[in-house]
Design a protein around this motif. Sequence first.
Motif, PDB file in Angstrom:
ATOM      1  N   ILE A  69      14.936  14.015  -6.921  1.00  0.00           N
ATOM      2  CA  ILE A  69      15.380  12.991  -7.867  1.00  0.00           C
ATOM      3  C   ILE A  69      15.405  13.632  -9.251  1.00  0.00           C
ATOM      4  N   VAL A  70      16.539  13.513  -9.933  1.00  0.00           N
ATOM      5  CA  VAL A  70      16.689  14.061 -11.288  1.00  0.00           C
ATOM      6  C   VAL A  70      16.868  12.904 -12.259  1.00  0.00           C
ATOM      7  N   ARG A  71      16.103  12.887 -13.342  1.00  0.00           N
ATOM      8  CA  ARG A  71      16.111  11.756 -14.281  1.00  0.00           C
ATOM      9  C   ARG A  71      16.456  12.210 -15.692  1.00  0.00           C
ATOM     10  N   VAL A  76      19.177   8.144 -12.830  1.00  0.00           N
ATOM     11  CA  VAL A  76      18.798   9.225 -11.933  1.00  0.00           C
ATOM     12  C   VAL A  76      19.974   9.576 -11.023  1.00  0.00           C
ATOM     13  N   ILE A  77      19.948  10.804 -10.546  1.00  0.00           N
ATOM     14  CA  ILE A  77      20.818  11.257  -9.462  1.00  0.00           C
ATOM     15  C   ILE A  77      19.914  11.838  -8.385  1.00  0.00           C
ATOM     16  N   ILE A  78      20.230  11.541  -7.138  1.00  0.00           N
ATOM     17  CA  ILE A  78      19.394  11.956  -6.014  1.00  0.00           C
ATOM     18  C   ILE A  78      20.133  12.967  -5.151  1.00  0.00           C
ATOM     19  N   VAL A 179      23.877  23.619  -2.953  1.00  0.00           N
ATOM     20  CA  VAL A 179      22.602  23.494  -3.658  1.00  0.00           C
ATOM     21  C   VAL A 179      22.807  22.630  -4.891  1.00  0.00           C
ATOM     22  N   GLY A 180      21.715  22.062  -5.401  1.00  0.00           N
ATOM     23  CA  GLY A 180      21.768  21.258  -6.610  1.00  0.00           C
ATOM     24  C   GLY A 180      20.980  21.926  -7.721  1.00  0.00           C
ATOM     25  N   TYR A 181      21.471  21.828  -8.954  1.00  0.00           N
ATOM     26  CA  TYR A 181      20.809  22.482 -10.082  1.00  0.00           C
ATOM     27  C   TYR A 181      20.757  21.544 -11.274  1.00  0.00           C
ATOM     28  N   PHE A 182      19.573  21.490 -11.921  1.00  0.00           N
ATOM     29  CA  PHE A 182      19.355  20.683 -13.111  1.00  0.00           C
ATOM     30  C   PHE A 182      19.088  21.639 -14.277  1.00  0.00           C
ATOM     31  N   PRO A 183      20.118  21.991 -15.043  1.00  0.00           N
ATOM     32  CA  PRO A 183      19.992  23.052 -16.046  1.00  0.00           C
ATOM     33  C   PRO A 183      18.939  22.794 -17.115  1.00  0.00           C
TER      34      PRO A 183
END
Length: 263
Positions: A69-71, A76-78, A179-183
Amino acid sequence: MKTAFKALLLLSFLLPASMCMAQKGKRFKPKEVYKSSSLVITQITENTFEHTSFKQTNDFGNVPCNGLIVRNADEVIIFDTPTNDKTSQELIKWVNEGLRCQIKAVIPTHFHDDSAGGLKAFDEHQIPSYAYVRTIELAKVNNYVLPKNSFQDSLVLKVGVEKVVAKFFGEGHTKDNVVGYFPSEDVLFGGCLIKENKASKGYLGDANVADWSNTVEKIKNAYPHVKVVVPGHGQYGNQKLLDYTSSLFDTRMFGSKLFKNKQ
């Protein structure tokens, strides 16, 4: 008297600066923020949370399956759903009531049910789903619930004022794994493409073991400053998980044919 005044004045400048440095020096301490028999949520950075649900398998027992979970702000995006609709409903409720955030999107990182098994629950809440085009193709072939929106190679979405990235680097665990990345916090969600430290090769029924290591090397080159890496199963870590996964599937010493015979 003048000396004492100068010393006091200097101290008044140094004290706030030292307090600021102490604040910056503090590291975030991960903590479990929710736990039930079917779902565990762990805050791993200021604005990312690992969600873990469970899948009963014949070969590997009751397997913990991770998502992210990115907030930012109140959004948020999951990445990846829990393994089934019931647990996905539980996760959605926690995000809405516990975090008091709106879910802008869910992104399955491949077509297996430990990544997309709870999509129907997200559909029922009218939460947009996004997936790599090959993920949708493979879900359709297997008669799974289909993500509503597709992307070619990469996707960038806004969460609050920040962004998240989903990107396909090549085949490995499956032909469609992204893959997912949260810079903003240098957090990478590797999904089942990335292994926890000392993990076995796991399920290879849909894998491309010959390309796996090369795919991970591309990820390492794309995100050299990544700080936290979350695998699809097991304990999160740092860049060393990328190194471990790459070496686990490295075929250069033996050749891909011999490597496959060793599974």
